[in-house]
Design a protein around this motif. Structure first.
Motif, PDB file in Angstrom:
ATOM      1  N   TYR A   5      12.951  16.585 -16.656  1.00  0.00           N
ATOM      2  CA  TYR A   5      13.374  16.616 -18.057  1.00  0.00           C
ATOM      3  C   TYR A   5      14.040  17.966 -18.289  1.00  0.00           C
ATOM      4  O   TYR A   5      13.415  19.010 -18.137  1.00  0.00           O
ATOM      5  N   LEU A   6      15.311  17.929 -18.672  1.00  0.00           N
ATOM      6  CA  LEU A   6      16.060  19.138 -18.974  1.00  0.00           C
ATOM      7  C   LEU A   6      16.212  19.266 -20.486  1.00  0.00           C
ATOM      8  O   LEU A   6      16.812  18.396 -21.130  1.00  0.00           O
ATOM      9  N   SER A   7      15.662  20.314 -21.041  1.00  0.00           N
ATOM     10  CA  SER A   7      15.816  20.576 -22.471  1.00  0.00           C
ATOM     11  C   SER A   7      17.057  21.436 -22.653  1.00  0.00           C
ATOM     12  O   SER A   7      17.004  22.671 -22.615  1.00  0.00           O
ATOM     13  N   THR A   8      18.190  20.767 -22.822  1.00  0.00           N
ATOM     14  CA  THR A   8      19.463  21.465 -22.894  1.00  0.00           C
ATOM     15  C   THR A   8      20.491  20.570 -23.574  1.00  0.00           C
ATOM     16  O   THR A   8      20.201  19.428 -23.936  1.00  0.00           O
ATOM     17  N   ASP A   9      21.698  21.068 -23.724  1.00  0.00           N
ATOM     18  CA  ASP A   9      22.787  20.351 -24.392  1.00  0.00           C
ATOM     19  C   ASP A   9      23.391  19.314 -23.443  1.00  0.00           C
ATOM     20  O   ASP A   9      23.906  19.660 -22.380  1.00  0.00           O
ATOM     21  N   THR A  10      23.321  18.049 -23.825  1.00  0.00           N
ATOM     22  CA  THR A  10      23.811  16.975 -22.950  1.00  0.00           C
ATOM     23  C   THR A  10      25.323  17.006 -22.762  1.00  0.00           C
ATOM     24  O   THR A  10      25.834  16.369 -21.840  1.00  0.00           O
ATOM     25  N   THR A  11      26.040  17.736 -23.608  1.00  0.00           N
ATOM     26  CA  THR A  11      27.489  17.853 -23.430  1.00  0.00           C
ATOM     27  C   THR A  11      27.864  19.029 -22.537  1.00  0.00           C
ATOM     28  O   THR A  11      29.054  19.286 -22.309  1.00  0.00           O
ATOM     29  N   ASP A  12      26.851  19.734 -22.027  1.00  0.00           N
ATOM     30  CA  ASP A  12      27.110  20.909 -21.190  1.00  0.00           C
ATOM     31  C   ASP A  12      26.067  20.963 -20.073  1.00  0.00           C
ATOM     32  O   ASP A  12      25.160  21.796 -20.085  1.00  0.00           O
ATOM     33  N   VAL A  13      26.200  20.067 -19.107  1.00  0.00           N
ATOM     34  CA  VAL A  13      25.228  20.023 -18.001  1.00  0.00           C
ATOM     35  C   VAL A  13      25.867  20.376 -16.660  1.00  0.00           C
ATOM     36  O   VAL A  13      25.282  20.149 -15.614  1.00  0.00           O
ATOM     37  N   ASP A  14      27.056  20.940 -16.703  1.00  0.00           N
ATOM     38  CA  ASP A  14      27.735  21.320 -15.476  1.00  0.00           C
ATOM     39  C   ASP A  14      26.871  22.309 -14.694  1.00  0.00           C
ATOM     40  O   ASP A  14      26.385  23.304 -15.236  1.00  0.00           O
ATOM     41  N   GLY A  15      26.654  22.014 -13.421  1.00  0.00           N
ATOM     42  CA  GLY A  15      25.853  22.888 -12.577  1.00  0.00           C
ATOM     43  C   GLY A  15      24.369  22.593 -12.607  1.00  0.00           C
ATOM     44  O   GLY A  15      23.602  23.212 -11.864  1.00  0.00           O
ATOM     45  N   LEU A  16      23.943  21.649 -13.452  1.00  0.00           N
ATOM     46  CA  LEU A  16      22.518  21.349 -13.573  1.00  0.00           C
ATOM     47  C   LEU A  16      22.116  20.086 -12.818  1.00  0.00           C
ATOM     48  O   LEU A  16      20.945  19.922 -12.475  1.00  0.00           O
ATOM     49  N   LEU A  17      23.058  19.196 -12.581  1.00  0.00           N
ATOM     50  CA  LEU A  17      22.776  17.938 -11.889  1.00  0.00           C
ATOM     51  C   LEU A  17      23.771  17.753 -10.751  1.00  0.00           C
ATOM     52  O   LEU A  17      24.950  18.100 -10.881  1.00  0.00           O
ATOM     53  N   ARG A  18      23.289  17.188  -9.642  1.00  0.00           N
ATOM     54  CA  ARG A  18      24.165  16.974  -8.503  1.00  0.00           C
ATOM     55  C   ARG A  18      25.192  15.885  -8.807  1.00  0.00           C
ATOM     56  O   ARG A  18      24.873  14.875  -9.436  1.00  0.00           O
ATOM     57  N   ALA A  19      26.397  16.081  -8.367  1.00  0.00           N
ATOM     58  CA  ALA A  19      27.433  15.065  -8.537  1.00  0.00           C
ATOM     59  C   ALA A  19      27.056  13.804  -7.762  1.00  0.00           C
ATOM     60  O   ALA A  19      26.449  13.872  -6.684  1.00  0.00           O
ATOM     61  N   ARG A  20      27.379  12.665  -8.352  1.00  0.00           N
ATOM     62  CA  ARG A  20      27.152  11.348  -7.726  1.00  0.00           C
ATOM     63  C   ARG A  20      25.699  11.171  -7.278  1.00  0.00           C
ATOM     64  O   ARG A  20      25.414  10.718  -6.181  1.00  0.00           O
ATOM     65  N   SER A  21      24.769  11.506  -8.169  1.00  0.00           N
ATOM     66  CA  SER A  21      23.353  11.465  -7.799  1.00  0.00           C
ATOM     67  C   SER A  21      22.557  10.390  -8.517  1.00  0.00           C
ATOM     68  O   SER A  21      21.379  10.197  -8.202  1.00  0.00           O
ATOM     69  N   VAL A  22      23.147   9.669  -9.481  1.00  0.00           N
ATOM     70  CA  VAL A  22      22.400   8.637 -10.198  1.00  0.00           C
ATOM     71  C   VAL A  22      23.137   7.302 -10.128  1.00  0.00           C
ATOM     72  O   VAL A  22      24.361   7.254 -10.019  1.00  0.00           O
ATOM     73  N   ASP A  23      22.352   6.225 -10.188  1.00  0.00           N
ATOM     74  CA  ASP A  23      22.920   4.878 -10.117  1.00  0.00           C
ATOM     75  C   ASP A  23      23.213   4.306 -11.491  1.00  0.00           C
ATOM     76  O   ASP A  23      24.161   3.527 -11.657  1.00  0.00           O
ATOM     77  N   VAL A  24      22.376   4.630 -12.467  1.00  0.00           N
ATOM     78  CA  VAL A  24      22.566   4.116 -13.820  1.00  0.00           C
ATOM     79  C   VAL A  24      22.351   5.226 -14.834  1.00  0.00           C
ATOM     80  O   VAL A  24      21.515   6.117 -14.650  1.00  0.00           O
ATOM     81  N   ILE A  25      23.129   5.166 -15.893  1.00  0.00           N
ATOM     82  CA  ILE A  25      22.939   6.012 -17.067  1.00  0.00           C
ATOM     83  C   ILE A  25      22.619   5.081 -18.221  1.00  0.00           C
ATOM     84  O   ILE A  25      23.419   4.189 -18.541  1.00  0.00           O
ATOM     85  N   VAL A  26      21.451   5.227 -18.802  1.00  0.00           N
ATOM     86  CA  VAL A  26      21.054   4.375 -19.922  1.00  0.00           C
ATOM     87  C   VAL A  26      20.522   5.263 -21.043  1.00  0.00           C
ATOM     88  O   VAL A  26      19.751   6.190 -20.790  1.00  0.00           O
ATOM     89  N   THR A  27      20.939   4.962 -22.275  1.00  0.00           N
ATOM     90  CA  THR A  27      20.480   5.798 -23.380  1.00  0.00           C
ATOM     91  C   THR A  27      20.676   5.107 -24.714  1.00  0.00           C
ATOM     92  O   THR A  27      21.508   4.202 -24.858  1.00  0.00           O
ATOM     93  N   ASP A  28      19.902   5.551 -25.679  1.00  0.00           N
ATOM     94  CA  ASP A  28      20.108   5.207 -27.080  1.00  0.00           C
ATOM     95  C   ASP A  28      21.084   6.208 -27.659  1.00  0.00           C
ATOM     96  O   ASP A  28      20.808   7.421 -27.665  1.00  0.00           O
ATOM     97  N   THR A  29      22.230   5.752 -28.147  1.00  0.00           N
ATOM     98  CA  THR A  29      23.129   6.657 -28.851  1.00  0.00           C
ATOM     99  C   THR A  29      22.578   6.880 -30.261  1.00  0.00           C
ATOM    100  O   THR A  29      21.782   6.081 -30.753  1.00  0.00           O
ATOM    101  N   PRO A  30      22.972   7.967 -30.922  1.00  0.00           N
ATOM    102  CA  PRO A  30      22.491   8.194 -32.294  1.00  0.00           C
ATOM    103  C   PRO A  30      22.824   7.015 -33.203  1.00  0.00           C
ATOM    104  O   PRO A  30      23.960   6.531 -33.222  1.00  0.00           O
ATOM    105  N   TYR A  31      21.814   6.551 -33.930  1.00  0.00           N
ATOM    106  CA  TYR A  31      21.989   5.395 -34.813  1.00  0.00           C
ATOM    107  C   TYR A  31      22.517   5.778 -36.181  1.00  0.00           C
ATOM    108  O   TYR A  31      22.768   4.906 -37.019  1.00  0.00           O
ATOM    109  N   GLY A  32      22.664   7.090 -36.447  1.00  0.00           N
ATOM    110  CA  GLY A  32      23.197   7.511 -37.731  1.00  0.00           C
ATOM    111  C   GLY A  32      22.211   7.384 -38.875  1.00  0.00           C
ATOM    112  O   GLY A  32      22.608   7.306 -40.032  1.00  0.00           O
ATOM    113  N   VAL A  33      20.923   7.344 -38.565  1.00  0.00           N
ATOM    114  CA  VAL A  33      19.888   7.288 -39.607  1.00  0.00           C
ATOM    115  C   VAL A  33      18.892   8.392 -39.323  1.00  0.00           C
ATOM    116  O   VAL A  33      18.755   8.863 -38.189  1.00  0.00           O
TER     117      VAL A  33
END
Length: 342
Positions: free
Chosen positions: A228-256
């Motif tokens: 678990y990385l407590s950081t800005d999801t729009t700025d993760v360069d250098g924190l995760l290996r390239a081509r290291s995950v098979d799926v990206i799944v998430t809840d986008t902000p629902y605006g509420v």
């Protein structure tokens, strides 16, 4: 034509439960297509006053089909209809850890666990190698993970997972929960928190977990890892290996507004996704897939599809509105899945 009946699991959410059969049917069709199974005939049915999902196949249920049925998010039990009787069929489901890992957390704004599992299933089915979901090698990333529902579901299936979220309260809540849960279940584990720092720049915090389901599993190296990385999801360069995950799944902000997120979430997630997608897709493997849960009130489907396409992804075609359902007056929830080339 052989017929099997799926008894749907009860849902803590009444509104979601009302749509569970329809959503289960759409999930089964998506998984059958992804796993290369013949398209089944699926319909809702009622036997002795109990609702089931009826599945008719052109041939006897083989092991591959059974494993796919077993992994459905709402599958509670499976039966084979034999005349007027129902014969139980054991589910072949990966269930590495006790179910309370997923259900015990209760807090305002928590996404329904069945929906999160459904999103993971249909996204994994869209990848080039969906068998990774079944054999435990699927690598999962939730880049807006909140208090870790996706992480816990992945862990319960014996999968490795990474989560990212800027909210320090969510990070602290998840860290406290998972450490307590592992201790209470007497699992062999390690849980290390550290400052997240690269090139002399502090970027947040990191929680690194390694856990085994049993002492024997630990001895043989059969362990699961959650980061678990407590950081800005729009700025993760250098924190995760390239081509290291098979799926990206998430809840986008629902605006509420809910919980501590309300004061920082924009009305629409599209601007956030525009900034975050290049970062996320750098870590997605060739042939991987991304699955987004979103609120149609604040993110029109055609605009979301166009955004994913603009970033080199191919949205997966499906029947219109097949996963769409009402959460409450302010959330008209749906999902969209897109593939990475390859």
């Amino acid at each position: 034509m052989p017929e099997h009946l799926i008894l749907l699991a009860p849902s803590a959410n009444r509104v979601y439960a009302a749509d569970a059969a329809r959503l289960g049917e759409a999930e089964l069709r998506a998984m059958a297509a992804g796993f290369g199974l013949p398209e089944p005939a699926v319909s809702s049915t009622r036997v002795a006053g109990v609702d089931y999902l009826a599945v008719r196949t052109g041939a006897a249920l083989d092991r591959d089909a059974l494993r796919v049925l077993s992994e459905l998010s709402a599958a509670h039990a499976l039966f084979r209809r034999e005349g007027g009787l129902l014969a139980p069929v054991p589910l072949e489901r990966r269930s590495t850890y006790p179910g309370d890992l997923v259900t015990i957390q209760k807090y305002q704004g928590k996404t329904n666990e069945q929906w999160t599992r459904l999103l993971l299933n249909v996204t994994a089915a869209a990848t080039r190698d969906p068998q990774r979901l079944l054999d435990g090698t699927l690598q999962v990333l939730d880049p807006m993970c909140g208090r870790g529902t996706t992480l816990n579901i992945a862990l319960s299936l014996g999968l490795d997972a990474t989560g990212i979220d800027l909210d320090t309260k969510d990070f602290q809540a998840y860290s406290a929960f998972i450490k307590t849960w592992m201790r209470q279940h007497r699992l062999k584990h390690s849980a290390d928190e550290s400052v997240l720092r690269t090139s002399g720049r502090t970027r947040g915090k990191r929680l690194q977990i390694e856990v085994a389901a049993s002492k024997d599993a630990h001895k043989t190296g059969d362990v699961q890892r959650v980061t678990y990385l407590s950081t800005d999801t729009t700025d993760v360069d250098g924190l995760l290996r390239a081509r290291s995950v098979d799926v990206i799944v998430t809840d986008t902000p629902y605006g509420v507004q809910h919980g501590s997120h309300g004061d920082r979430l924009a009305r629409s997630p599209l601007d956030l996704l525009e900034r975050a997608l290049p970062q996320w897709l750098r870590v997605l493997r060739t042939g991987g897939a991304i699955g987004l849960s979103y609120n149609r009130h604040v993110a029109p489907r055609d605009e979301l599809a166009a955004l994913l396409t603009a970033h080199g992804l191919t949205p997966v075609d499906g029947s219109p509105d097949e996963f769409r359902h009402r959460v409450d007056a302010s959330i008209d929830r749906d999902l969209i899945v897109a593939r990475s080339p390859g």
